[in-house]
Write a protein that holds these residues in place. Structure first.
Motif, PDB file in Angstrom:
ATOM      1  N   ILE A 191      68.727  -6.904  14.939  1.00  0.00           N
ATOM      2  CA  ILE A 191      67.506  -7.714  14.898  1.00  0.00           C
ATOM      3  C   ILE A 191      66.803  -7.700  16.244  1.00  0.00           C
ATOM      4  CG2 ILE A 191      66.740 -10.113  14.808  1.00  0.00           C
ATOM      5  CD1 ILE A 191      68.338 -10.607  12.525  1.00  0.00           C
ATOM      6  N   GLY A 192      67.575  -7.892  17.288  1.00  0.00           N
ATOM      7  CA  GLY A 192      66.982  -7.937  18.616  1.00  0.00           C
ATOM      8  C   GLY A 192      66.320  -6.626  18.982  1.00  0.00           C
ATOM      9  N   ASP A 193      66.965  -5.526  18.622  1.00  0.00           N
ATOM     10  CA  ASP A 193      66.385  -4.229  18.979  1.00  0.00           C
ATOM     11  C   ASP A 193      65.114  -3.926  18.200  1.00  0.00           C
ATOM     12  OD1 ASP A 193      68.079  -3.270  21.040  1.00  0.00           O
ATOM     13  OD2 ASP A 193      69.633  -2.820  19.587  1.00  0.00           O
ATOM     14  N   VAL A 194      65.135  -4.198  16.902  1.00  0.00           N
ATOM     15  CA  VAL A 194      63.931  -3.864  16.130  1.00  0.00           C
ATOM     16  C   VAL A 194      62.781  -4.796  16.503  1.00  0.00           C
ATOM     17  CG1 VAL A 194      64.205  -5.266  14.031  1.00  0.00           C
ATOM     18  CG2 VAL A 194      63.182  -2.994  13.890  1.00  0.00           C
ATOM     19  N   ALA A 195      63.109  -6.029  16.859  1.00  0.00           N
ATOM     20  CA  ALA A 195      62.045  -6.933  17.315  1.00  0.00           C
ATOM     21  C   ALA A 195      61.490  -6.461  18.655  1.00  0.00           C
ATOM     22  CB  ALA A 195      62.580  -8.358  17.427  1.00  0.00           C
ATOM     23  N   ASP A 196      62.361  -5.928  19.484  1.00  0.00           N
ATOM     24  CA  ASP A 196      61.890  -5.390  20.772  1.00  0.00           C
ATOM     25  C   ASP A 196      61.014  -4.152  20.550  1.00  0.00           C
ATOM     26  OD1 ASP A 196      63.263  -7.404  21.984  1.00  0.00           O
ATOM     27  OD2 ASP A 196      64.785  -6.139  22.910  1.00  0.00           O
ATOM     28  N   VAL A 197      61.440  -3.262  19.672  1.00  0.00           N
ATOM     29  CA  VAL A 197      60.602  -2.094  19.373  1.00  0.00           C
ATOM     30  C   VAL A 197      59.236  -2.554  18.862  1.00  0.00           C
ATOM     31  CG1 VAL A 197      60.369  -0.032  17.921  1.00  0.00           C
ATOM     32  CG2 VAL A 197      62.602  -0.605  18.911  1.00  0.00           C
ATOM     33  N   SER A 198      59.237  -3.601  18.071  1.00  0.00           N
ATOM     34  CA  SER A 198      57.974  -4.123  17.533  1.00  0.00           C
ATOM     35  C   SER A 198      57.084  -4.663  18.644  1.00  0.00           C
ATOM     36  CB  SER A 198      58.258  -5.228  16.517  1.00  0.00           C
ATOM     37  OG  SER A 198      59.124  -4.782  15.506  1.00  0.00           O
ATOM     38  N   ARG A 199      57.680  -5.450  19.531  1.00  0.00           N
ATOM     39  CA  ARG A 199      56.921  -5.938  20.694  1.00  0.00           C
ATOM     40  C   ARG A 199      56.300  -4.766  21.456  1.00  0.00           C
ATOM     41  NH1 ARG A 199      57.934 -11.111  23.216  1.00  0.00           N
ATOM     42  NH2 ARG A 199      57.095 -10.160  25.099  1.00  0.00           N
ATOM     43  N   ILE A 200      57.104  -3.724  21.637  1.00  0.00           N
ATOM     44  CA  ILE A 200      56.658  -2.567  22.417  1.00  0.00           C
ATOM     45  C   ILE A 200      55.480  -1.868  21.747  1.00  0.00           C
ATOM     46  CG2 ILE A 200      57.368  -0.282  23.226  1.00  0.00           C
ATOM     47  CD1 ILE A 200      60.234  -1.528  23.536  1.00  0.00           C
ATOM     48  N   PHE A 201      55.552  -1.706  20.434  1.00  0.00           N
ATOM     49  CA  PHE A 201      54.425  -1.098  19.726  1.00  0.00           C
ATOM     50  C   PHE A 201      53.150  -1.914  19.958  1.00  0.00           C
ATOM     51  CE2 PHE A 201      55.437   2.181  16.307  1.00  0.00           C
ATOM     52  CZ  PHE A 201      56.640   2.575  16.850  1.00  0.00           C
ATOM     53  N   ALA A 202      53.272  -3.216  19.765  1.00  0.00           N
ATOM     54  CA  ALA A 202      52.085  -4.073  19.880  1.00  0.00           C
ATOM     55  C   ALA A 202      51.557  -4.085  21.314  1.00  0.00           C
ATOM     56  CB  ALA A 202      52.421  -5.480  19.414  1.00  0.00           C
ATOM     57  N   ASN A 203      52.468  -4.143  22.282  1.00  0.00           N
ATOM     58  CA  ASN A 203      52.047  -4.164  23.681  1.00  0.00           C
ATOM     59  C   ASN A 203      51.438  -2.838  24.123  1.00  0.00           C
ATOM     60  OD1 ASN A 203      52.682  -6.800  24.399  1.00  0.00           O
ATOM     61  ND2 ASN A 203      54.799  -6.303  24.918  1.00  0.00           N
ATOM     62  N   THR A 204      52.011  -1.748  23.665  1.00  0.00           N
ATOM     63  CA  THR A 204      51.493  -0.434  24.023  1.00  0.00           C
ATOM     64  C   THR A 204      50.058  -0.289  23.538  1.00  0.00           C
ATOM     65  OG1 THR A 204      53.712   0.513  23.955  1.00  0.00           O
ATOM     66  CG2 THR A 204      51.863   2.052  23.699  1.00  0.00           C
ATOM     67  N   ASN A 205      49.829  -0.708  22.314  1.00  0.00           N
ATOM     68  CA  ASN A 205      48.479  -0.646  21.759  1.00  0.00           C
ATOM     69  C   ASN A 205      47.522  -1.550  22.545  1.00  0.00           C
ATOM     70  OD1 ASN A 205      46.796   0.299  19.446  1.00  0.00           O
ATOM     71  ND2 ASN A 205      46.590  -1.902  19.127  1.00  0.00           N
ATOM     72  N   ALA A 206      47.997  -2.743  22.896  1.00  0.00           N
ATOM     73  CA  ALA A 206      47.150  -3.686  23.628  1.00  0.00           C
ATOM     74  C   ALA A 206      46.743  -3.121  24.984  1.00  0.00           C
ATOM     75  CB  ALA A 206      47.891  -5.013  23.805  1.00  0.00           C
ATOM     76  N   ALA A 207      47.685  -2.472  25.653  1.00  0.00           N
ATOM     77  CA  ALA A 207      47.389  -1.934  26.988  1.00  0.00           C
ATOM     78  C   ALA A 207      46.347  -0.812  26.908  1.00  0.00           C
ATOM     79  CB  ALA A 207      48.664  -1.423  27.639  1.00  0.00           C
ATOM     80  N   ALA A 208      46.461   0.028  25.890  1.00  0.00           N
ATOM     81  CA  ALA A 208      45.473   1.088  25.719  1.00  0.00           C
ATOM     82  C   ALA A 208      44.090   0.496  25.497  1.00  0.00           C
ATOM     83  CB  ALA A 208      45.870   1.987  24.544  1.00  0.00           C
ATOM     84  N   ALA A 209      44.041  -0.516  24.647  1.00  0.00           N
ATOM     85  CA  ALA A 209      42.757  -1.172  24.374  1.00  0.00           C
ATOM     86  C   ALA A 209      42.186  -1.781  25.640  1.00  0.00           C
ATOM     87  CB  ALA A 209      42.942  -2.243  23.295  1.00  0.00           C
ATOM     88  N   GLY A 210      43.049  -2.437  26.414  1.00  0.00           N
ATOM     89  CA  GLY A 210      42.595  -3.027  27.663  1.00  0.00           C
ATOM     90  C   GLY A 210      42.011  -1.993  28.605  1.00  0.00           C
ATOM     91  N   GLY A 211      42.701  -0.879  28.760  1.00  0.00           N
ATOM     92  CA  GLY A 211      42.216   0.182  29.636  1.00  0.00           C
ATOM     93  C   GLY A 211      40.882   0.749  29.184  1.00  0.00           C
ATOM     94  N   ALA A 212      40.734   0.937  27.889  1.00  0.00           N
ATOM     95  CA  ALA A 212      39.497   1.512  27.365  1.00  0.00           C
ATOM     96  C   ALA A 212      38.313   0.566  27.561  1.00  0.00           C
ATOM     97  CB  ALA A 212      39.665   1.841  25.878  1.00  0.00           C
ATOM     98  N   ILE A 213      38.532  -0.691  27.227  1.00  0.00           N
ATOM     99  CA  ILE A 213      37.414  -1.650  27.300  1.00  0.00           C
ATOM    100  C   ILE A 213      37.003  -1.909  28.745  1.00  0.00           C
ATOM    101  CG2 ILE A 213      36.806  -4.082  26.905  1.00  0.00           C
ATOM    102  CD1 ILE A 213      36.567  -2.185  24.464  1.00  0.00           C
ATOM    103  N   VAL A 214      37.966  -2.002  29.631  1.00  0.00           N
ATOM    104  CA  VAL A 214      37.620  -2.208  31.041  1.00  0.00           C
ATOM    105  C   VAL A 214      36.820  -1.018  31.571  1.00  0.00           C
ATOM    106  CG1 VAL A 214      38.602  -2.282  33.364  1.00  0.00           C
ATOM    107  CG2 VAL A 214      39.455  -3.824  31.598  1.00  0.00           C
ATOM    108  N   ALA A 215      37.233   0.192  31.219  1.00  0.00           N
ATOM    109  CA  ALA A 215      36.489   1.370  31.671  1.00  0.00           C
ATOM    110  C   ALA A 215      35.087   1.391  31.058  1.00  0.00           C
ATOM    111  CB  ALA A 215      37.245   2.647  31.318  1.00  0.00           C
TER     112      ALA A 215
END
Lengths: 447, 447, 447
Positions: C273-297
């Motif tokens: 459970i802990g690992d799959v929840a962590d993978v899920s966090r990572i997916f969501a965070n990775t996407n968020a960071a890309a969006a942040g970089g694009a919008i700021v640029a």
């Protein structure tokens, strides 16, 4: 949270009668989990192989001239869609005619009722008892996965015959190929037929069953259709350059990606340690073979022509992939690289060889899928002791003869009834303008 | 290594009190495994739907003129990024306002605290007790998956309004759409709201909740924005050709691929035999519907115009996909093909119909997503006995009225405050040169 | 069909000695299932990262001039293939020199025998006892996944040096990078070396270990190679436009997609459970960071230049992804967006900064992978209390010095021995015509 092996062993002594069962439960996946993981393998493998339809379209569109790109796109979307419909209507149940592998668990119902007809999925929300084959995977995932292989076979044909074949005869050929020709010969191996049971034929993911079949159909088509206008002139080969090599490269990468599903999914199971380790081997070997084919083609074209040839490199990677497809499991990484590398050699020499015979294969589909497919099928002998020379060779020949004869009949009937080749004028103008009235790149192409 | 069913049954007699539990363990996935597999479905489904953002961008970029391609790319990357940020900040918790389905397991903490605010993921390394909903899936995977649906809704709008809308007003509309309009109406069905509880509305993966919403917003925008210069001249429709049909085809294939995640992931569970078999049915049906839409459009354009029309074929496939989205589970393969095929009919007739109304939809988004979305929502009645005619129809109307009114208000405010349309001069020059100073194809476009 | 938690607790009182074990079986995944799910994570993550090779190729091909596209494609297919071969031959076992993490379960056999040599996969059809590390995942899936990271490092270099470097010296550098430079420094962190054990260095998925390494090698290469002809003229920077911004956008989306595998797979486990929840966090965070970089640029280029710059937006998204790669797990969605957004700021200012230094980085690889990689590595401090300022900083410096020195040595030897730069004439003509004799777009490019 994981059970450590030592914990289980330590507890075993204390709980003898119940332990056997509890240990199984604690170590092995549950039977449902196995079924779910197998089905998941087909779903993931299936969508990867689906994407190969895009790969073929991009590769072929990039290697034809811009005046024929809209037609090539139309053919690729059309052939995939027709494969979907006719594999469902006819092909799927024709491919598993005796229900040899699936009838075991449920002889009366399910998708393999022994009666020829359209594919039928399991009911919504099945339980173990309602599954067509609870020891295997869902019918829906199996159908989805198998369909993609059938469609890939048709995609192989479209590239070789590009830039001169009429749309509708091509699509009619696709229907026959995906509903009759492919499923019948596939049943000989994958439906438990005589190549499997009597010849001991080994073809893990289809170097012969898929790739050579597409290749033979393409070869026969290319011969009957004849070369493009101006391709062979005064005894010389006139190179006709593709319109978009970046697209062709993209197509190759997409095919490479899809091949992980193609070969990996063909393990047909992922619910045990052995199965997932085998799928992992297959992924790594598939990638190694593609790399081997690409690098060999790169080096060979540098040595032979002093200039590396990107289209050869791309086809080298694809030939490497086809070469490993008959046996992606048993080789080690080094042998997989070599098997793929030989595929690269084949491409570099077979492309000019076909040109000498004035067989005009626009994208190199025949070297990649037929010649490397034959090589890959024989290469099973290198690493799998269960393969026999005669079993492999005879199967290649039997499948080849069957596909050549049936394809030739279909192509010749189509030629006689409706014609398969566009007019000279249309070919010169381009199929997009002449047949479709729609240019792929209306603003780019130099007039 | 698998436990056979008979082994378990045989052992059962020996171990009566413990057996009930042990059998569960041996046959069913463990509760953690169910949770993991459900989350995995969302992660895989989610990355496939993510890739649809690329599909929309390639389709739209291929269907606009080359002078507007850079702008179309900027809009598509921008809208996806803004959807990511604003669905997190506002939309996600607005969509599940009462926490109806997720509050059950953990009413005090977690992402659905009943308090409106940004989405909050579960802590790092949670245990079962720390999960927001241990009977479902990780919050992170749910958020990731739901976000992609919200972003897809916005992608639909960008195609219809291409080649004339200003960048920033479009992006501001995207913010309102993804943070307010989409989540509110989605909550009515997927957040357990009144369409779900009182109207018995059935919309499996969003023919109405996603596609028609994007379609309505696009329709209202296209009307308020007006057609491109020169599109309707002296009572005639002037065809404006897309710049790159190979890219448009790639975009269609990517969307088709992504739809397996879109519809398959909407099963919301993969941890039981019934669920994985349902996901499998959905994959196969989704593919069948796309094929049906493409082939019907191919045949219809051949019959009506004597020339098959690739853009219609591509939109036919997409309309097939939208049509099956409201109910990809209950139809059989044949019915799925037919439901998709009707989507193809809709596209072929709706595109010229919109042109008669002088509503200029650059990529055909309104026929594909709105009209086929309505059809798909009503087509649930064909195969799912739980659907009611009035429940479906009223839900379509209620969602439609809500989106039309709110979109119109937003578009009109944007028009009044900052203007939404570029100048005539900029439109003629092209948005890339006029607004961005950067051509997408500086070396290709004929001057 | 699921076991409810309350049922288990209720039954627990009745069955005390066997319960402890049976409960584990009913709640936790079996040990085999954990192994399978971990391996599956690597296979899915691995094919996603594989696809990044296509993303790099499309991005770079779109950002070079059309006269160099065939060469850029050749380099990208070539480098990936060579990385495959040489990581197998040398790199993989060099990276885990002491077998620190894998030797635990099986010290005598397996792929990590402590002996330097080619990677060796587990045998076909292994059981738990035959697995190299039954507590982790299959060797095949691990190799497949790790290989893709090594190849990505090489892909980073090819973009920066485009349009002027000779094919073979570049490919030879790739061989050294993937077989020696990358694996040695990666072993310091991921092979359990001194950066991990003594410096407490934290780099989840490789902001430093992968991205900065590619970035340093690119920087050194770009300095030694010198700028393209005409790029810096009379003290001014002459902008050289990419040939195909739609392709560059596609490449960015593919990279974004692949990053879910890159960061998500780096959790290295999905069986709890802990690992799959962590993978899920990572997916969501990775996407968020890309969006942040694009919008700021997007916003920054609007504010600074009054015109949004698509290439900056694309690189902003990529810089956001690189920024979150060192720690995609511990941030919340808001912090992930901000960390990615700072990546966008870095790109917008670093691109002109490099131009001031007359360092000609064709695609912006150095700002994206090196500068944002450094930022991302330091940003671990913001959310992960286990990180130390000096541990992060010293590790960045140590890796940087190592890569700069070794790269410089290799580049200089290549320069001395065979030359690394094409002739002025070839550069003006274009590498495709001069070196390969094959144009990527023979019908499009304006003469």
């Amino acid at each position: 949270m994981k059970l450590s092996k030592s914990l289980l062993v330590g507890t075993a002594a204390l709980l003898s009668p119940t332990f056997a069962l509890a240990q199984e439960a604690g170590v092995n996946p549950s039977t449902d989990t196995v079924f779910i993981l197998n089905s998941l393998l087909f779903l993931v493998g299936g969508f990867l192989v689906f994407f190969m339809a895009a790969g073929f379209a991009m590769l072929e569109g990039g290697l034809v001239r811009s005046k024929n790109v809209t037609m090539q796109m139309t053919k690729n979307v059309g052939l995939f869609s027709l494969a979907t419909i006719f594999y469902y209507l006819i092909g799927y149940n024709l491919m598993y005619p005796l229900g040899t592998w699936a009838m075991g668990s449920d002889e009366t119902g399910g998708y393999l009722s022994g009666v020829w007809g359209p594919g039928i999925l399991e009911a919504v929300g099945i339980t173990a008892e309602g599954a067509d084959d609870y020891s295997y995977a869902t019918t829906g995932s199996d159908f989805f996965f198998q369909l993609m292989f059938c469609a890939a076979t048709a995609s192989i044909v479209s590239g070789a015959l590009a830039e001169r074949i009429k749309l509708w005869p091509f699509l009619i050929f696709t229907i026959i190929l995906t509903s009759i020709i492919y499923p019948i010969q596939a049943s000989w191996k994958w439906g438990g037929g005589f190549l499997d049971s009597q010849f001991g034929f080994l073809d893990f993911a289809g170097s012969t069953v898929v790739h050579s079949v597409g290749g033979w159909a393409a070869l026969v088509g290319a011969i009957i259709l004849g070369p493009r206008l101006g391709k062979y002139k005064d005894g010389k080969v006139v190179p006709i350059m593709g319109s978009n090599l970046q697209m062709a490269t993209l197509g190759t990468f997409i095919l490479w990606l899809g091949w992980f599903g193609f070969n990996g999914g063909s393990q047909l199971a992922m619910g045990s340690i052995g199965d997932v380790a085998d799928v992992s081997r297959i992924f790594a070997n598939t990638n190694a073979a593609a790399a081997g084919g690409a690098i060999v083609a790169l080096i060979l074209t540098q040595v032979l022509y002093k200039k590396p040839d990107l289209t050869m490199v791309l086809n080298g990677a694809l030939a490497g992939l086809v070469s490993i497809t008959a046996e992606p499991l048993t080789p080690g990484l080094g042998m997989a690289t070599i098997i793929g590398g030989v595929g690269g050699v084949i491409v570099v020499f077979a492309v000019p060889f076909l040109d000498k015979l004035k067989i005009d294969d626009v994208v190199g589909a025949i070297p990649v899928h037929l010649f490397a497919g034959i090589w890959g099928t024989m290469a099973v002998l290198l690493t799998n002791p269960d393969a026999t020379f005669m079993g492999q060779l005879m199967s290649i020949i039997i499948v080849g003869v069957f596909v050549v004869v049936t394809s030739a009949v279909v192509w010749l009937i189509l030629k006689g009834v409706m014609g398969i080749r566009v007019s000279e004028e249309a070919e010169i103008t381009g199929l997009d303008g002449a047949e479709l009235g729609m240019e792929a790149y209306p603003e780019f192409t130099k007039s």
